[in-house]
Design a protein around this motif. Sequence first.
Motif, mmCIF file in Angstrom:
data_model
loop_
_atom_site.group_PDB
_atom_site.id
_atom_site.type_symbol
_atom_site.label_atom_id
_atom_site.label_comp_id
_atom_site.label_asym_id
_atom_site.label_seq_id
_atom_site.Cartn_x
_atom_site.Cartn_y
_atom_site.Cartn_z
ATOM 1 N N ARG A 131 0.802 -1.230 0.000
ATOM 2 C CA ARG A 131 0.000 0.000 0.000
ATOM 3 C C ARG A 131 0.833 1.277 0.000
ATOM 4 N N VAL A 132 2.135 1.160 0.033
ATOM 5 C CA VAL A 132 2.977 2.358 0.118
ATOM 6 C C VAL A 132 3.891 2.471 -1.097
ATOM 7 N N VAL A 133 3.765 3.603 -1.797
ATOM 8 C CA VAL A 133 4.619 3.926 -2.947
ATOM 9 C C VAL A 133 5.651 4.953 -2.486
ATOM 10 N N LYS A 134 6.921 4.710 -2.832
ATOM 11 C CA LYS A 134 7.983 5.609 -2.393
ATOM 12 C C LYS A 134 8.631 6.313 -3.577
ATOM 13 N N PHE A 135 8.707 7.634 -3.490
ATOM 14 C CA PHE A 135 9.470 8.448 -4.431
ATOM 15 C C PHE A 135 10.690 9.007 -3.684
ATOM 16 N N ARG A 136 11.880 8.628 -4.099
ATOM 17 C CA ARG A 136 13.087 9.271 -3.593
ATOM 18 C C ARG A 136 13.589 10.190 -4.708
ATOM 19 N N LEU A 137 13.596 11.497 -4.441
ATOM 20 C CA LEU A 137 13.849 12.490 -5.468
ATOM 21 C C LEU A 137 15.296 12.981 -5.446
ATOM 22 N N LYS A 138 15.760 13.402 -6.619
ATOM 23 C CA LYS A 138 17.082 14.024 -6.728
ATOM 24 C C LYS A 138 17.052 15.434 -6.157
ATOM 25 N N ARG A 139 15.883 16.057 -6.285
ATOM 26 C CA ARG A 139 15.689 17.429 -5.819
ATOM 27 C C ARG A 139 14.209 17.593 -5.475
ATOM 28 N N PRO A 140 13.866 18.547 -4.655
ATOM 29 C CA PRO A 140 12.449 18.721 -4.310
ATOM 30 C C PRO A 140 11.590 18.942 -5.561
ATOM 31 N N PHE A 141 10.403 18.341 -5.555
ATOM 32 C CA PHE A 141 9.452 18.482 -6.656
ATOM 33 C C PHE A 141 8.070 18.639 -6.036
ATOM 34 N N PRO A 142 7.766 19.850 -5.547
ATOM 35 C CA PRO A 142 6.488 20.053 -4.838
ATOM 36 C C PRO A 142 5.259 19.823 -5.706
ATOM 37 N N LEU A 143 5.431 19.786 -7.030
ATOM 38 C CA LEU A 143 4.291 19.571 -7.923
ATOM 39 C C LEU A 143 3.982 18.086 -8.136
#
Length: 526
Positions: free
Chosen positions: A139-151
């Motif tokens: 039930r949990v999807v993880k996004f690990r970002l290179k840089r913040p992406f508030p959109l």
Amino acid sequence: MRRRTFLGAAAGAAVSALAKPSLAQPAKVLKFVPESDVAIVDPVWTTATVTRNHGYLVFDTLYGQTSDYNIEPQMVAGHTIEDDGKLWRLTLREGLRFHDGEPVRAQDVVPSVRRFAARDAFGRALMDATDELSAESDRVVKFRLKRPFPLLPAALGKTGTSMPCIMPERFAVTDPNKQVTEMVGSGPFRFKADERVSGALTVYEKFSGYVPRPGGSASFTAGPKHVFFDRVEWRIMPDPSTAANALSAGEIDWWQNPTPDLLGVLKRKAGVKIEGLDPAGGIGCLRFNCLHPPFDNPAIRRALLGAIDQVEYMTAVAGDERSMWKDHVGVFSPDTPLATTAGTEVLVGKRDFEKVKRELAAAGYKGERVVMLDPTDYPSTHALAMVAADALQKCGMNVDLVSSDWGTVVQRRASRQPTDKGGWNIFFTYLNGTNNFDPASQLGIRGNGDQAWFGWPKSQRLEELRAEWFVAKDLAAQKAICAEIQKQFFTDVPYIPLGAYYEKTAYRGLTGMRNGFAQFYDVKPA
């Protein structure tokens, strides 16, 4: 047999049984005339709005958008943000199921997002900022970002095309360049492939296993979606008079886009109501194929700006009813925060076709055949094609107007072949609604070649400006960049804006319709 498969089959049988309307009560059927037939059913593969509308019956999205364009959780219960905006965890709501009875898992979401992002400009921007996308649990999807992406929520809840729909994993792993043809979603309706009659009928059946989101704003694509009809039947009626007569006689309940010339007649019919559908409107678009002569030459594309008068195009579409159209329109929807009229003066006023003819010759036009695709079953788009064909012929261009239905146009515009092998030079469409609010979703301004929307233009400067917009510090900075984008757009001219058109919709005996585009939850008999 895998446990998940076995449980899915058992649940699917239960859901199927629940989905059948009671024999003691006649099925409630909503009869609807859409903008065209659904030639392509994969709402990721195509940007056709009719397929997007179909998609919102069959599929659901992680986030939804309200009528005032706020983004709210839809399939997700919520999300957490850590590591200064670079780690997002999205938790799916409990009880989500696909139409085959299988639970919706994070393992379905991950390939669905990847497939969508491969076809969509906003989605691709999100993935460019993503280091890792994974299923941390069911039930949990993880996004690990290179840089913040508030959109991030806006990318996964966008209402324009392509649709960020969530498919079962077995379909979501399909090559993004190939169409998915079997429709198994988790949305409020099931697609009845066994009842489909190409060019005549498309049927959707209420999915009793759908669990509406608890709470939230029930508007546009957000919030709880309640279904009050057992079936929705899309009846294909290319002839406007036939559709108008059917609505007047009560043979259909809803006509998506009545032609402007018939609105006066419909208004006088007892019980028929006329309303605006999409307050953001649609921007008429003359799209060039930038791969082949003559429009691989930007100077030839620029020369044609002098042949286009937006007032003439919008008058052909909607007459003198100014509430239905606007001119001085650029690449962003009028009256939205980032809209600008910079450069649009070139598209308004008396045309000098002889001057354009001289400029075309100076730019290198040598009389090459121009294959122009004309969708005759879309009256508002057909009008654009007819005006353009006349204008380009007056400029001395060798126009070959190829008339067909919209479904054929949608298939043909995907071809990158030269015209003598089934390709094209110009097609017409409308860039609708929230697709045109900002550079994130605007299909037509991308200059990334093979990855761009049909037409495949290249413009390094447009791409640079778009990247700058994503990191702009405030609205003022965003506006300044959008003005520069539009100036560069009129230098590169990947397409020509033809004005903004605000369609009406007509219905009888219904209430509860959401605005934005044709949706079928919350609609009930009046």
